[in-house]
Write a protein that holds these residues in place. Sequence first.
Motif, PDB file in Angstrom:
ATOM      1  N   PRO A 199     -12.280 -18.253  21.853  1.00 26.56           N
ATOM      2  CA  PRO A 199     -13.207 -17.369  20.746  1.00 26.56           C
ATOM      3  C   PRO A 199     -12.754 -16.036  20.593  1.00 26.56           C
ATOM      4  N   GLY A 235      -7.257 -17.817  17.406  1.00 32.29           N
ATOM      5  CA  GLY A 235      -8.322 -18.528  17.910  1.00 32.29           C
ATOM      6  C   GLY A 235      -8.211 -19.810  16.817  1.00 32.29           C
ATOM      7  N   PRO A 236      -8.102 -19.576  15.446  1.00 33.72           N
ATOM      8  CA  PRO A 236      -7.838 -20.734  14.895  1.00 33.72           C
ATOM      9  C   PRO A 236      -6.671 -21.767  15.036  1.00 33.72           C
ATOM     10  N   ARG A 276     -10.874 -24.474  22.504  1.00 35.49           N
ATOM     11  CA  ARG A 276     -11.760 -23.509  22.125  1.00 35.49           C
ATOM     12  C   ARG A 276     -11.509 -21.890  22.766  1.00 35.49           C
ATOM     13  N   GLY A 296      -7.658 -28.177  19.581  1.00 38.08           N
ATOM     14  CA  GLY A 296      -8.783 -28.769  20.306  1.00 38.08           C
ATOM     15  C   GLY A 296      -9.175 -27.660  21.455  1.00 38.08           C
ATOM     16  N   ALA A 338      -5.377 -22.115  17.982  1.00 37.09           N
ATOM     17  CA  ALA A 338      -5.913 -22.809  19.209  1.00 37.09           C
ATOM     18  C   ALA A 338      -6.949 -23.939  19.003  1.00 37.09           C
ATOM     19  N   GLN A 339      -7.708 -23.597  18.016  1.00 36.43           N
ATOM     20  CA  GLN A 339      -8.659 -24.655  17.643  1.00 36.43           C
ATOM     21  C   GLN A 339      -7.854 -25.949  16.996  1.00 36.43           C
ATOM     22  N   SER A 340      -6.827 -25.615  16.286  1.00 36.79           N
ATOM     23  CA  SER A 340      -6.119 -26.867  15.990  1.00 36.79           C
ATOM     24  C   SER A 340      -5.430 -27.630  16.938  1.00 36.79           C
TER      25      SER A 340
END
Lengths: 372, 372
Positions: free
Chosen positions: A227, A216-217, A225, A223, A219-221
């Motif tokens: 979850p 998750g984190p 989402r 952009g 993928a967040q880097s």
Amino acid sequence: MGSSASDVLVIGGGIIGTSIALRLARAGLRVSVVDADADAGQATRASAGMLAPQGEMVQPDDFFELSRFSRDLYPGFLDELESLTGERVDYHRDGTLLVALDETQMEELDQVYRAQSQLKLPLERLSGQEVRHRLSGLSPELAGGVFVPGDHWLDSQQLARVLVKAAEKAGVTFHRGVSAAGLNARTSRVESASVTAPASTLSARHFVLAAGSWSGPLAQSLGLRLPIQPCRGQMVELEAAMDLPFVVRAGMHYLVPRPNRRLLAGTTSEYAGFDSRVTAGGLHSILQGVMRFAPFLKDAHFRTAWAGLRPDTPDHYPVLGPAVWENLFFATGHFRNGILLAPATAQWVADWILRGQPSRSLDSYRPSRFAS
Amino acid sequence: MGSSASDVLVIGGGIIGTSIALRLARAGLRVSVVDADADAGQATRASAGMLAPQGEMVQPDDFFELSRFSRDLYPGFLDELESLTGERVDYHRDGTLLVALDETQMEELDQVYRAQSQLKLPLERLSGQEVRHRLSGLSPELAGGVFVPGDHWLDSQQLARVLVKAAEKAGVTFHRGVSAAGLNARTSRVESASVTAPASTLSARHFVLAAGSWSGPLAQSLGLRLPIQPCRGQMVELEAAMDLPFVVRAGMHYLVPRPNRRLLAGTTSEYAGFDSRVTAGGLHSILQGVMRFAPFLKDAHFRTAWAGLRPDTPDHYPVLGPAVWENLFFATGHFRNGILLAPATAQWVADWILRGQPSRSLDSYRPSRFAS
């Protein structure tokens, strides 16, 4: 370590990441794996190694077909591991005995029985007495059960170990104790991954994100989402007075055989962040749960307990496919099915990288489905 | 090892045997200890280190006086250990909170309260609300409790380790991994002990049998019927979110503080022979027992579990004094009170060996009482 380029950099060295790395290395690519842990996968630790796609299935769907397809790859997959390492992973097809503690649970099992019988799947409905005849020492309170002869199980801890050895034999480079901190992209392609300890960047032509609960984190880097939530599963290893002949299960509580009269008792499903420690409450609920249907375990010796973190998604289905950048592939979110789905996942990711698309549609599992 | 003679040979290197060896070495004697285990005492492993002679006492008797006497020796005993080793055993006098899960248990606590209050022993009767005020997070179901400020506890594992170190500093010789197979006597005196690994005999002027649960067979080899039975006690170590301020107990289930938010949860009383392993049933009953009055432990981390064997006798009292031969002294059968009674036991055995009799009558505890 430096910045020597690989054909493929796999982020995450659990069962999924290592299976993918092995498949690609066998296809002739130069493959590296980075993993923060010295251990072989956090989700694997929450697994007892059941390959049981039928389980509580009352309606066949795409995911059921996916699971059966992957399960059927296992015999060949284990042969391949043996040919590379000389080690045979303990693998059994002795089935699962599903038991019902009361009439309500028996009605649920009956639904499973009727649905799967109509699909001509092999299973047997058993009365309480027949259940106890199959395995003496089970609770006299049991209302009945269903025996699923098609279910397989394997020693998941051994699989993790042998799989890493096979990947190393096939030429995969492992960077252990190394965390992927982010992915560095330009225009449409990822160019490198920034890693820690030592701080460095690793370049590659293709990237695979197989970081389980930690996806998750990352993928967040980028952009995106994604979850994914860690779902803790606790596990207890016992040593009984006799070998267990097959898997026994009542709802979320189960017993899976291991050699030398050992067995695994599981499990819990807890959303407690990244805390992967065993708790008093978890241990209590597992012991209570399994002793309720298998009271003979009262005198079984406690050997050890541990926990792992399954990567769960909002729809509980895995995350498979390319996203965000054209050379980045996701293979994560396998929740409770990572071991079952590992051989098929490895095949599909290899298809994407080598041929541009997998041999079957995986649209339902695309990473972008949680974006909106 | 050879057959070099000691003044005293102590059979058994647990808390009792080592305390005796230390006392005698400090008096200037040459003392040896033989112990089959590399570990420091099987019964100690079943102990959480509570020094709580009041407990559920409703009638003061000789054993209660014995226990109080020994407890009051502890501060000086621990000072002595510190002066020899430089290590301070973790020792607290924060009391015990006895809690009642229902009205029946509360009536039992009220009996204890009334009896001990009449003896002017300090204790406080608490309502359910007052109990929860003393320690937040306890079950809202609790009917009430009694706080015993006089109760002490210490870190029994640390005590075992520091005690051995102190005895070594005082000149005691330890033969570890050595089993005493029998005692060799002529006319009225024991002359040597036969030991295994390596097979040898050890001579001494005096012998002390302090072998805990293993004392029965050794006494039998002398023709003395000593019906000591191992009583297994299982123990769980947890790590909670906060430090426990004092001991909390409901019947046989208790919590004893340890440093750094750790705590010991106990216990079981099982007659399962010499099997000192943790069982699924034991672990379950302890976790269930303590979570019933302390539900906040649900999220406490499980660290480890173990079990020990308490030497129990038919009347549950220890076995103290000379028997069979004039230079053989028994100091065993301390059941659940070995740590509490260690300093006094060491003093009395030293009295017998150095002065021919202890400073108080111990007739009720004579080894021959089970002979007929």
